[in-house]
Design a protein around this motif. Structure first.
Motif, PDB file in Angstrom:
ATOM      1  N   ARG A   1      51.687  38.712  39.070  1.00 53.59           N
ATOM      2  CA  ARG A   1      50.590  37.615  39.062  1.00 53.59           C
ATOM      3  C   ARG A   1      49.838  37.520  37.844  1.00 53.59           C
ATOM      4  O   ARG A   1      49.531  36.419  37.523  1.00 53.59           O
ATOM      5  N   LEU A   2      49.432  38.691  36.923  1.00 47.87           N
ATOM      6  CA  LEU A   2      48.788  38.574  35.783  1.00 47.87           C
ATOM      7  C   LEU A   2      49.614  37.891  34.878  1.00 47.87           C
ATOM      8  O   LEU A   2      49.127  37.030  33.970  1.00 47.87           O
ATOM      9  N   GLU A   3      50.949  38.078  34.957  1.00 43.70           N
ATOM     10  CA  GLU A   3      51.935  37.300  34.039  1.00 43.70           C
ATOM     11  C   GLU A   3      51.673  35.755  34.152  1.00 43.70           C
ATOM     12  O   GLU A   3      51.788  34.982  33.290  1.00 43.70           O
ATOM     13  N   ARG A   4      51.802  35.395  35.364  1.00 45.77           N
ATOM     14  CA  ARG A   4      51.541  33.999  35.799  1.00 45.77           C
ATOM     15  C   ARG A   4      50.264  33.365  35.266  1.00 45.77           C
ATOM     16  O   ARG A   4      50.134  32.396  34.517  1.00 45.77           O
ATOM     17  N   VAL A   5      49.201  34.277  35.023  1.00 43.77           N
ATOM     18  CA  VAL A   5      47.676  33.708  34.548  1.00 43.77           C
ATOM     19  C   VAL A   5      48.011  33.154  33.387  1.00 43.77           C
ATOM     20  O   VAL A   5      47.909  32.325  32.586  1.00 43.77           O
ATOM     21  N   PHE A   6      48.418  34.290  32.306  1.00 38.82           N
ATOM     22  CA  PHE A   6      48.605  34.073  30.925  1.00 38.82           C
ATOM     23  C   PHE A   6      49.653  33.010  30.342  1.00 38.82           C
ATOM     24  O   PHE A   6      49.563  32.522  29.405  1.00 38.82           O
TER      25      PHE A   6
ATOM     26  N   ALA B   1      34.873  22.300  36.699  1.00 43.80           N
ATOM     27  CA  ALA B   1      35.513  21.232  37.808  1.00 43.80           C
ATOM     28  C   ALA B   1      37.174  21.606  37.470  1.00 43.80           C
ATOM     29  O   ALA B   1      37.952  21.809  38.374  1.00 43.80           O
ATOM     30  N   ILE B   2      37.623  22.058  36.237  1.00 43.58           N
ATOM     31  CA  ILE B   2      38.924  22.350  35.949  1.00 43.58           C
ATOM     32  C   ILE B   2      39.801  23.258  36.604  1.00 43.58           C
ATOM     33  O   ILE B   2      40.864  23.440  36.858  1.00 43.58           O
ATOM     34  N   PHE B   3      38.777  24.341  37.322  1.00 47.30           N
ATOM     35  CA  PHE B   3      39.237  25.447  38.026  1.00 47.30           C
ATOM     36  C   PHE B   3      39.378  25.146  39.600  1.00 47.30           C
ATOM     37  O   PHE B   3      39.548  26.128  40.107  1.00 47.30           O
ATOM     38  N   ARG B   4      39.079  23.981  39.711  1.00 46.50           N
ATOM     39  CA  ARG B   4      39.246  23.543  41.211  1.00 46.50           C
ATOM     40  C   ARG B   4      40.470  23.207  41.461  1.00 46.50           C
ATOM     41  O   ARG B   4      41.177  22.679  40.581  1.00 46.50           O
ATOM     42  N   ARG B   5      40.809  23.217  42.927  1.00 41.36           N
ATOM     43  CA  ARG B   5      42.288  22.954  43.240  1.00 41.36           C
ATOM     44  C   ARG B   5      42.433  21.199  43.031  1.00 41.36           C
ATOM     45  O   ARG B   5      41.382  20.529  43.365  1.00 41.36           O
ATOM     46  N   PHE B   6      43.415  20.990  42.796  1.00 39.94           N
ATOM     47  CA  PHE B   6      43.670  19.406  42.416  1.00 39.94           C
ATOM     48  C   PHE B   6      42.876  18.776  41.446  1.00 39.94           C
ATOM     49  O   PHE B   6      42.830  17.647  41.491  1.00 39.94           O
TER      50      PHE B   6
ATOM     51  N   ALA C   1      43.481  26.704  39.014  1.00 38.55           N
ATOM     52  CA  ALA C   1      42.705  27.236  40.339  1.00 38.55           C
ATOM     53  C   ALA C   1      43.517  28.661  40.849  1.00 38.55           C
ATOM     54  O   ALA C   1      43.010  29.522  41.325  1.00 38.55           O
ATOM     55  N   ILE C   2      45.187  28.395  40.651  1.00 39.84           N
ATOM     56  CA  ILE C   2      45.444  29.565  40.906  1.00 39.84           C
ATOM     57  C   ILE C   2      45.410  30.942  39.899  1.00 39.84           C
ATOM     58  O   ILE C   2      45.169  31.904  40.316  1.00 39.84           O
ATOM     59  N   ALA C   3      45.019  30.336  38.638  1.00 39.19           N
ATOM     60  CA  ALA C   3      44.661  31.543  37.846  1.00 39.19           C
ATOM     61  C   ALA C   3      43.298  32.010  38.047  1.00 39.19           C
ATOM     62  O   ALA C   3      43.348  33.190  38.022  1.00 39.19           O
ATOM     63  N   ARG C   4      42.401  31.085  38.370  1.00 37.85           N
ATOM     64  CA  ARG C   4      41.076  31.898  38.749  1.00 37.85           C
ATOM     65  C   ARG C   4      41.323  32.582  39.940  1.00 37.85           C
ATOM     66  O   ARG C   4      40.471  33.891  39.883  1.00 37.85           O
ATOM     67  N   THR C   5      41.788  32.393  40.937  1.00 37.38           N
ATOM     68  CA  THR C   5      42.114  33.140  42.098  1.00 37.38           C
ATOM     69  C   THR C   5      42.691  34.595  41.935  1.00 37.38           C
ATOM     70  O   THR C   5      42.387  35.646  42.313  1.00 37.38           O
ATOM     71  N   ILE C   6      43.704  34.711  40.916  1.00 43.74           N
ATOM     72  CA  ILE C   6      44.422  35.844  40.715  1.00 43.74           C
ATOM     73  C   ILE C   6      43.417  36.727  39.814  1.00 43.74           C
ATOM     74  O   ILE C   6      43.151  37.836  40.123  1.00 43.74           O
ATOM     75  N   VAL C   7      42.760  36.260  38.918  1.00 39.24           N
ATOM     76  CA  VAL C   7      41.540  36.913  38.042  1.00 39.24           C
ATOM     77  C   VAL C   7      40.529  37.493  39.003  1.00 39.24           C
ATOM     78  O   VAL C   7      40.360  38.457  39.053  1.00 39.24           O
ATOM     79  N   ASP C   8      40.104  36.596  40.033  1.00 39.84           N
ATOM     80  CA  ASP C   8      39.254  37.054  40.911  1.00 39.84           C
ATOM     81  C   ASP C   8      39.653  38.237  41.767  1.00 39.84           C
ATOM     82  O   ASP C   8      38.819  39.093  41.846  1.00 39.84           O
ATOM     83  N   GLY C   9      40.702  38.180  42.094  1.00 41.69           N
ATOM     84  CA  GLY C   9      41.434  38.989  42.957  1.00 41.69           C
ATOM     85  C   GLY C   9      41.434  40.358  42.137  1.00 41.69           C
ATOM     86  O   GLY C   9      41.684  41.461  42.861  1.00 41.69           O
ATOM     87  N   HIS C  10      41.608  40.416  40.895  1.00 41.41           N
ATOM     88  CA  HIS C  10      41.442  41.664  40.119  1.00 41.41           C
ATOM     89  C   HIS C  10      40.193  42.025  39.643  1.00 41.41           C
ATOM     90  O   HIS C  10      40.120  42.679  38.341  1.00 41.41           O
ATOM     91  N   GLN C  11      39.225  41.459  40.231  1.00 36.17           N
ATOM     92  CA  GLN C  11      37.643  41.917  39.890  1.00 36.17           C
ATOM     93  C   GLN C  11      37.208  41.500  38.254  1.00 36.17           C
ATOM     94  O   GLN C  11      36.745  42.302  37.776  1.00 36.17           O
ATOM     95  N   GLY C  12      37.979  40.166  37.862  1.00 34.30           N
ATOM     96  CA  GLY C  12      37.904  40.004  36.553  1.00 34.30           C
ATOM     97  C   GLY C  12      37.162  38.674  36.520  1.00 34.30           C
ATOM     98  O   GLY C  12      36.651  38.269  37.514  1.00 34.30           O
ATOM     99  N   ALA C  13      37.066  37.887  35.417  1.00 37.53           N
ATOM    100  CA  ALA C  13      36.561  36.576  35.436  1.00 37.53           C
ATOM    101  C   ALA C  13      37.285  35.932  34.277  1.00 37.53           C
ATOM    102  O   ALA C  13      37.824  36.331  33.272  1.00 37.53           O
TER     103      ALA C  13
END
Length: 522
Positions: free
Chosen positions: A410-415, A461-466, A485-497
């Motif tokens: 998941r983190l690899e997907r973010v970067f 807004a760019i972190f919102r879906r669609f 949006a997926i990147a923010r969800t993953i980072v939030d799930g890892h207690q990050g920002a």
């Protein structure tokens, strides 16, 4: 909730919590405290054993006294015995009788004028004594105390059991009797030389009075403690049960689908466990409401995003049935292929976005070295080749480990998403700069490009879906608008920002910043 908990959903009682086959919390609190009071009430039964010990002590005392009286009487002349009997009766507070060898009464302190042995008539006593006797009888029945025989004066020729036993055994004999007013009467007999017997009789009314006084005092203490305990129990039940009922009604409203109109009380004045529970339930209801709103918004966005390619696809398919020009048909087929690919990409991204929260909640986090991960991603990208002469530079200290707890894929997907995003916006022959460093207990990864940057009003807004702001040179429909949006969800799930900001060193360009907590070295 237990199996006996039932919710009524009628118009007037749909928010009332009903208990079936169970005891309410208020009654349980009262029952526990009343049980403790019942143990205190056991002191009433302890008084019975206390009375028995006093009676046994007085019986032994009566035996010693009658033996001493017998020795004193035997030591004086017969003519002096009457005066001695009167004096001894007054000193011991008992009735003394001298029985001769034939069984007749040779001397009686009562007939000699000493009136220290008088039995009270219970019919002439007040209501208080009547109630005391009834209570004595009840306690004796409960503890199954032995009931002494009723004391009656003996007629001539009817010997006393103590006299008979003392004469037969040549030893002191004692008996406990019951007076008409339920006070103990103690008789004791001792043999005399020549076959005579001396017998003493005493009404130990003071024993019963002492026990009744102690019982009255204990009753007052028990009554006061009972009142205080019941009041404290009701107060405790009120401070516990009433907030719980309010929270239960709010939970029922949420369960009945009224989450939007329900306000779960937070009980801000309570700093105990109930206050923590109330605030936790309130936060949970707010989170549930936000999740419901997000789900509804997501469903509306999905519907809107799917309608566009479907409308284009339907128009192209309908055109194929009427168009005969081969070049135009090929163009329509190309539109159909693009729309199918676009739908496939949308469905894939939507599926991943909808499952992401649940997957992250079940994921097992492991130590991941972010520096090594980004190094590998950059190397893979360079190996595949980068268009328009763009270069990627990764700046970090290889001797400083940047380890976070998380799911590597998941983190690899973010970067990877951030690198692709920077490459798509970067102009020809520019540089995408990536930096990773430690800041206290966090790691910070920055991805910078030389593109046009992100307008300040669109940075959230760019972190919102669609939501997608793409370069004008890029073909329409190549991105679903779910990447960030997926990147923010993953980072939030890892207690990050994750955030985006402008580059201070340039007039244009964007800088994406990811902050993740470092793994505990222990």
């Amino acid at each position: 909730m237990g199996p006996g908990t039932v919710f009524r959903t009628n118009e007037d009682r749909d928010l009332t919590l009903r208990w079936s086959g169970q005891i309410s919390l208020t009654r349980r609190i009262l029952a526990v405290n009343i049980f403790a009071l019942a143990l205190l009430a056991g002191g009433f039964f302890y008084l019975d054993s206390y009375r028995s010990r006093i009676v046994d002590s007085r019986v032994a005392q009566a035996g010693r006294e009658v033996r001493l009286v017998g020795e004193a009487i035997a030591s004086v002349d017969p003519g002096e015995r009457s005066a001695l009997i009167v004096r001894l009766a007054e000193d011991t507070g008992s009735r003394i009788r001298l029985i001769d060898a034939s069984g007749g009464v040779a001397a009686d302190s009562r007939l000699l004028g000493t009136r220290n042995f008088v039995l009270l008539d219970p019919d002439r006593q007040g209501r208080g004594q009547v109630a005391a006797r009834l209570l004595d009888a009840m306690i004796d029945t409960v503890v199954m105390a032995p009931r002494p025989p009723l004391y009656r004066e003996r007629a001539a020729g009817d010997p006393w059991p103590d006299v008979t036993a003392a004469r037969a055994t040549d030893a002191v004999s004692t008996t406990v009797w019951r007076a008409p007013d339920r006070t103990p009467v103690i008789t004791a007999a001792a043999p005399l030389p020549g076959g005579g017997v001396v017998m003493s009789t005493v009404n130990a009314r003071d024993i019963t009075e002492t026990v009744r006084i102690e019982r009255f005092r204990l009753g007052i203490v028990l009554a006061a403690v009972s009142v205080v305990s019941i009041l404290l129990s009701l107060f405790l039940a009120r401070t516990i049960v009433r907030p719980l009922r309010r929270l239960a009604r709010a939970a029922v409203r949420v369960r009945l689908g009224r989450a939007r109109e329900v306000v779960v009380p937070r009980l801000p004045s309570r700093r105990d466990e109930l206050g923590m529970l109330a605030r936790a339930l309130s936060d949970m209801s707010l989170a549930l409401r936000a999740r419901i709103d997000a789900t509804e918004a997501f469903a509306a966005d999905v519907t809107h995003e799917l309608k566009n390619p479907l409308a284009s696809l339907r128009s192209a398919v309908e055109g194929l049935t009427t168009v005969r020009d081969s070049a135009l048909r090929d163009q329509l087929f190309a539109i159909v292929r693009d729309d199918v690919h676009r739908l496939d990409r949308l469905i894939t991204d939507i599926s991943e976005a909808s499952r992401l929260d649940a997957q992250l909640s079940r994921a097992k986090f492991e130590p991941v070295d972010i520096g090594i991960m980004i190094d590998g991603l950059v190397a893979q990208r360079v190996t595949r080749g980068i268009e328009r002469g763009i270069r990627i530079v990764f700046d970090h200290d290889p001797d400083v480990p940047l380890v976070a707890l998380g799911e590597g894929a998941r983190l690899e997907r973010v970067f990877e998403n951030l690198i692709d995003n920077a490459l798509s916006f970067s102009p020809q022959d520019s540089i995408v700069a990536i930096a990773a460093l430690r800041e206290r207990r966090d790691m910070v990864v920055r991805v910078e490009d030389d593109g046009p940057g992100v307008p300040e009003e669109a940075r959230d807004a760019i972190f919102r879906r669609f939501q997608s702001i793409r370069p004008q040179s890029e073909a329409f429909g190549r991105h679903s608008g779910l990447g960030l949006a997926i990147a923010r969800t993953i980072v939030d799930g890892h207690q990050g920002a994750i955030m985006v900001e402008s580059r201070e060193d340039r007039l244009s360009g964007a800088r994406f910043v990811v902050r993740l907590p470092l793994a505990d070295p222990d």
